[in-house]
Design a protein around this motif. Structure first.
Motif, PDB file in Angstrom:
ATOM      1  N   ARG A 192       0.967  -1.291   0.156  1.00  0.00           N
ATOM      2  CA  ARG A 192       0.048  -0.163  -0.308  1.00  0.00           C
ATOM      3  C   ARG A 192       0.907   1.301   0.127  1.00  0.00           C
ATOM      4  NH1 ARG A 192      -5.008  -2.031   0.442  1.00  0.00           N
ATOM      5  NH2 ARG A 192      -5.239  -3.946   1.873  1.00  0.00           N
ATOM      6  N   LEU A 193       1.853   1.118  -0.654  1.00  0.00           N
ATOM      7  CA  LEU A 193       2.791   2.378  -0.706  1.00  0.00           C
ATOM      8  C   LEU A 193       2.467   2.891  -2.315  1.00  0.00           C
ATOM      9  CD1 LEU A 193       5.230   4.101   0.072  1.00  0.00           C
ATOM     10  CD2 LEU A 193       6.722   2.316  -1.121  1.00  0.00           C
ATOM     11  N   GLU A 194       1.928   4.315  -2.293  1.00  0.00           N
ATOM     12  CA  GLU A 194       1.580   5.059  -3.647  1.00  0.00           C
ATOM     13  C   GLU A 194       2.798   5.013  -4.533  1.00  0.00           C
ATOM     14  OE1 GLU A 194       0.426   9.134  -4.954  1.00  0.00           O
ATOM     15  OE2 GLU A 194       0.327   8.950  -2.803  1.00  0.00           O
ATOM     16  N   VAL A 195       2.626   4.740  -5.856  1.00  0.00           N
ATOM     17  CA  VAL A 195       3.677   4.726  -6.788  1.00  0.00           C
ATOM     18  C   VAL A 195       3.498   6.184  -7.621  1.00  0.00           C
ATOM     19  CG1 VAL A 195       4.489   3.901  -9.048  1.00  0.00           C
ATOM     20  CG2 VAL A 195       4.245   2.697  -6.963  1.00  0.00           C
ATOM     21  N   ARG A 196       4.560   6.880  -7.650  1.00  0.00           N
ATOM     22  CA  ARG A 196       4.595   7.958  -8.818  1.00  0.00           C
ATOM     23  C   ARG A 196       5.654   7.724  -9.844  1.00  0.00           C
ATOM     24  NH1 ARG A 196       3.410  13.122  -4.793  1.00  0.00           N
ATOM     25  NH2 ARG A 196       1.514  12.325  -3.798  1.00  0.00           N
ATOM     26  N   HIS A 197       5.310   7.886 -11.256  1.00  0.00           N
ATOM     27  CA  HIS A 197       6.297   7.491 -12.085  1.00  0.00           C
ATOM     28  C   HIS A 197       7.044   8.824 -12.741  1.00  0.00           C
ATOM     29  CE1 HIS A 197       3.693   3.938 -12.486  1.00  0.00           C
ATOM     30  NE2 HIS A 197       4.845   3.432 -12.512  1.00  0.00           N
ATOM     31  N   PHE A 198       8.191   8.456 -13.158  1.00  0.00           N
ATOM     32  CA  PHE A 198       9.057   9.549 -13.956  1.00  0.00           C
ATOM     33  C   PHE A 198       9.455   8.841 -15.138  1.00  0.00           C
ATOM     34  CE2 PHE A 198      12.247   7.713 -10.699  1.00  0.00           C
ATOM     35  CZ  PHE A 198      12.997   7.067 -11.471  1.00  0.00           C
ATOM     36  N   ASP A 199       9.466   9.494 -16.032  1.00  0.00           N
ATOM     37  CA  ASP A 199       9.814   8.985 -17.446  1.00  0.00           C
ATOM     38  C   ASP A 199      11.469   8.797 -17.848  1.00  0.00           C
ATOM     39  OD1 ASP A 199       7.221   8.686 -18.164  1.00  0.00           O
ATOM     40  OD2 ASP A 199       6.993  10.711 -19.123  1.00  0.00           O
ATOM     41  N   TRP A 206      17.556   7.297 -22.765  1.00  0.00           N
ATOM     42  CA  TRP A 206      16.792   6.616 -21.627  1.00  0.00           C
ATOM     43  C   TRP A 206      17.186   7.224 -20.289  1.00  0.00           C
ATOM     44  CZ3 TRP A 206      12.535   4.623 -23.251  1.00  0.00           C
ATOM     45  CH2 TRP A 206      12.383   3.867 -24.227  1.00  0.00           C
ATOM     46  N   GLU A 207      17.708   8.518 -20.495  1.00  0.00           N
ATOM     47  CA  GLU A 207      18.223   9.428 -19.157  1.00  0.00           C
ATOM     48  C   GLU A 207      16.931   9.592 -18.365  1.00  0.00           C
ATOM     49  OE1 GLU A 207      20.594  12.818 -19.977  1.00  0.00           O
ATOM     50  OE2 GLU A 207      22.278  11.697 -20.017  1.00  0.00           O
ATOM     51  N   ILE A 208      17.027   9.851 -17.141  1.00  0.00           N
ATOM     52  CA  ILE A 208      15.827   9.964 -16.307  1.00  0.00           C
ATOM     53  C   ILE A 208      15.385  11.521 -16.633  1.00  0.00           C
ATOM     54  CG2 ILE A 208      15.372  10.504 -13.917  1.00  0.00           C
ATOM     55  CD1 ILE A 208      17.500   8.113 -13.120  1.00  0.00           C
ATOM     56  N   ASP A 209      14.185  11.562 -16.717  1.00  0.00           N
ATOM     57  CA  ASP A 209      13.721  13.109 -16.916  1.00  0.00           C
ATOM     58  C   ASP A 209      13.838  13.619 -15.610  1.00  0.00           C
ATOM     59  OD1 ASP A 209      12.402  15.309 -17.475  1.00  0.00           O
ATOM     60  OD2 ASP A 209      10.480  14.362 -17.660  1.00  0.00           O
ATOM     61  N   ILE A 210      14.988  14.233 -14.969  1.00  0.00           N
ATOM     62  CA  ILE A 210      15.318  14.623 -13.802  1.00  0.00           C
ATOM     63  C   ILE A 210      14.392  16.044 -13.559  1.00  0.00           C
ATOM     64  CG2 ILE A 210      17.183  16.186 -12.717  1.00  0.00           C
ATOM     65  CD1 ILE A 210      19.260  14.190 -13.701  1.00  0.00           C
ATOM     66  N   ASN A 211      13.987  16.813 -14.654  1.00  0.00           N
ATOM     67  CA  ASN A 211      13.299  17.959 -14.415  1.00  0.00           C
ATOM     68  C   ASN A 211      11.959  17.639 -13.895  1.00  0.00           C
ATOM     69  OD1 ASN A 211      15.313  19.579 -15.147  1.00  0.00           O
ATOM     70  ND2 ASN A 211      14.859  19.700 -17.590  1.00  0.00           N
ATOM     71  N   SER A 212      11.423  16.495 -13.877  1.00  0.00           N
ATOM     72  CA  SER A 212      10.065  16.116 -13.802  1.00  0.00           C
ATOM     73  C   SER A 212       9.922  15.758 -12.093  1.00  0.00           C
ATOM     74  CB  SER A 212       9.460  15.070 -14.456  1.00  0.00           C
ATOM     75  OG  SER A 212      10.132  13.666 -14.274  1.00  0.00           O
TER      76      SER A 212
END
Length: 458
Positions: A192-199, A206-212
Motif C-alpha cells: 500500500r505504498l503509492e507509486v508515482r512515475h518519472f519518465d 533513456w536518461e531520467i527526466d530529472i526536471n520532472s
C-alpha cells in the motif's frame, strides 16, 4: 471423571434414539423438516472470502514478467517446426557458452563438502560473506564499507521485497521509472505504498527526466528507484547524470534505491559508476546479486548494500528496519553464503570478459537487424544489461491490436517469446533480450522480420 461424563453423554444420546450412529447435526436437520435424510447445510459467510478483493489478489497480476511470459508462451504451437527462442527474460544459463565461472562452481562444491554449512544462517547473512561483499564493493567507492553495511538476501528479488516494506509508511509514496522493472510496482502495491512515475527519455539515451522529479514529489515521498545498467532499456548512466540524480534526491530529502544487478555487464563507451559514489550527497540502498553477472539466477544470492557515509540511515532506523525484516524472512542458502568469499575472490576477469564479449556481439546483431526492420524501431543502442526496448510501428501492421497481441501472435507463428512493453509501463513497445548466443539472436530477429512482413498493411 471426564471420561465418565463423556460416556454419560453418549448414553444419553443413545437413549434419545441415536444408536444408529447418525450425527446430532443430521437429527437436528430431521427435526427441522428434513426427514428424508438429505440435510441442507445453512449458508456460511466465510470471513476470509473478503480476501478475494484484497491487495494480494488484485495487485501484481498485470505487473509480473513471469505471468505475462507464461501467457505468451501458451500461444506457442507444440508441434511447431522450429525451436522456441526465449527472448523475453534474462537467463542465458541454459546455453553452454554462458556457463558460470569454474571458480564459482568449485567454491560451491568445496563449501558443500566441508559439511559446515548445513545449518541456519544469521538473519542478515554470514559475517564472512557480508565482509566479502563489503570488500568487493568498496573497490569502486571513495570510502570503505563494513560487514554491517551489507544485508544478504535470496537474490535481488528478495532485496526488493525487503526495502519496499521498510519505506511503506501510511501516506508515503515512492518514485519509480517508466519503463521499469515491474516487481517494484507490485511490491509497492502489496504494501500500500503509492507509486508515482518519472519518465525515461528514449531520445536522450533513456536518461531520467530529472526536471520532472520535483513536480511529482512531495513531503511524503520517501525514495526513488534507479536501475543502472538499465533493465529494460540497456542504457548506462554517466557520472554527471548520476550526480544530478543525487543532488535532486538530497533537495527532496529522499533516499535512492539503486538497482545495480547488471553492474558488471557493460560493453559500451560509458563505464558503470556505482550510485554509492554519491552516498555523501544522498543516502543510497544498492541492490546487487550474483544472478546476472555470474549467470547463476538459480543460486538465489543477492544483497542490499548501504551506501551512507554520513550514517543518515542509521539515525533514521532504516538499517534497523531492514535487520528486523530479515529476522522474520527467508535466507539465502547457507552453503551459497559460505562459498561467496571464494566466488568473489577467485573468479578471474577472463570470465567476465567472455560474457561481456558474447553480450556485445549479440546486442550488435540485434540492434543492426532492428534498424533494418521498418516495422519496429530502436531509439538507443544498448550499452549494458541484457535488454533493449523496441517500439512497434503498429500503423504499418495489419491485424495487430497492441503489444500483447503482437507478442502472442509472434509466439504462435514464429515460436519467438518477447516481453510486451505494457507490463513495463510502455504500451506498444517490446523488450528483447540479447542474452543468448549470437546465432540464436540472429535467428530471432529474422523471424520477427518475417512476422512483420507477413502482417504489413497492404
Amino acid at each position: 471423571m471426564a471420561t465418565h461424563q463423556s460416556n454419560g453423554h453418549i448414553a444419553a444420546t443413545a437413549d434419545k434414539g441415536h444408536s444408529n450412529g447418525k450425527s446430532n447435526g443430521h437429527t437436528a436437520a430431521a427435526q427441522n423438516g428434513h426427514s428424508n435424510g438429505h440435510a441442507v447445510a445453512p449458508e456460511v459467510e466465510w470471513n476470509f472470502a473478503r480476501a478475494k478483493d484484497g491487495v494480494l489478489a488484485t495487485t501484481g497480476a498485470n505487473m509480473s514478467i513471469r505471468a505475462i511470459r507464461y501467457k505468451i508462451s501458451a500461444s506457442v504451437q507444440d508441434n511447431g517446426p522450429r525451436p522456441v527462442l526465449p527472448l523475453a527474460h534474462g537467463d542465458p544459463s541454459m546455453f553452454p557458452a554462458f556457463r558460470t565461472a569454474i571458480e564459482a562452481e568449485d567454491a560451491v562444491a568445496a563449501t558443500l563438502r566441508t559439511g559446515e554449512f548445513n545449518c541456519y544462517p544469521a538473519g542478515v547473512g554470514l559475517p564472512a560473506a557480508r565482509s566479502a561483499v563489503a570488500e568487493h564493493l568498496s573497490k569502486d567507492l571513495p570510502y570503505q564499507l563494513s560487514a554491517d553495511d551489507i544485508f544478504l538476501t535470496a537474490g535481488g528479488t528478495q532485496a526488493i521485497e525487503v526495502v519496499i516494506p521498510v519505506l511503506a509508511q501510511p501516506g508515503a509514496n515512492i518514485l519509480l521509472p517508466r519503463p521499469g522493472y515491474p516487481n517494484y510496482e507490485a511490491r509497492a502495491g502489496f504494501n500500500r505504498l503509492e507509486v508515482r512515475h518519472f519518465d525515461l527519455l528514449p531520445d536522450k539515451g533513456w536518461e531520467i527526466d530529472i526536471n520532472s522529479l520535483e513536480s511529482i514529489a512531495d513531503k511524503n515521498t520517501t525514495a526513488m528507484v534507479i536501475i543502472n545498467p538499465n533493465n529494460p532499456c540497456g542504457s548506462v548512466y554517466s557520472y554527471e547524470h548520476l550526480a544530478k540524480v543525487a543532488e535532486v534526491a538530497r533537495k527532496l530529502g529522499i533516499l535512492v534505491i539503486a538497482d545495480e544487478v547488471y553492474g558488471k555487464l557493460v560493453f559500451g563507451s560509458a563505464p558503470f559508476i556505482p550510485m554509492g559514489v554519491f552516498g555523501h550527497i544522498a543516502p543510497v540502498l544498492s541492490i546487487g546479486s550474483l544472478s546476472k553477472s555470474w549467470i547463476v539466477p538459480g543460486w538465489r544470492l543477492g544483497w542490499v548494500a548501504v551506501y551512507d557515509p554520513k550514517r543518515i540511515l542509521q539515525e533514521t532506523k532504516i538499517a534497523t528496519s531492514i535487520t528486523n525484516y530479515l529476522n522474520v524472512s527467508t535466507d539465502p542458502a547457507t552453503f551459497i553464503q559460505g562459498a561467496l568469499p571464494k566466488i568473489l575472490e577467485n573468479t578471474k576477469e577472463d570470465f567476465f570478459k567472455r560474457i561481456i564479449a558474447l553480450l556485445k556481439e549479440s546486442s550488435e546483431i540485434c540492434y543492426k537487424d532492428i534498424k533494418e526492420n521498418r516495422y519496429i524501431s530502436c531509439p538507443h543502442k544498448p550499452e549494458g544489461s541484457m535488454f533493449v526496448m523496441v517500439k512497434l510501428n503498429l500503423h504499418l501492421l495489419e491485424g495487430i491490436q497492441d503489444d500483447i497481441d503482437f507478442c502472442c501472435k509472434l509466439a504462435k507463428e514464429e515460436s519467438v517469446i518477447l516481453c510486451p512493453g505494457s507490463v513495463l509501463g510502455m504500451e506498444n513497445w517490446v523488450r528483447i533480450t540479447f542474452a543468448i548466443v549470437p546465432s540464436s539472436i540472429q535467428d530471432g530477429v529474422e523471424r520477427i522480420k518475417s512476422f512483420c512482413q507477413r502482417h504489413k498493411k497492404k
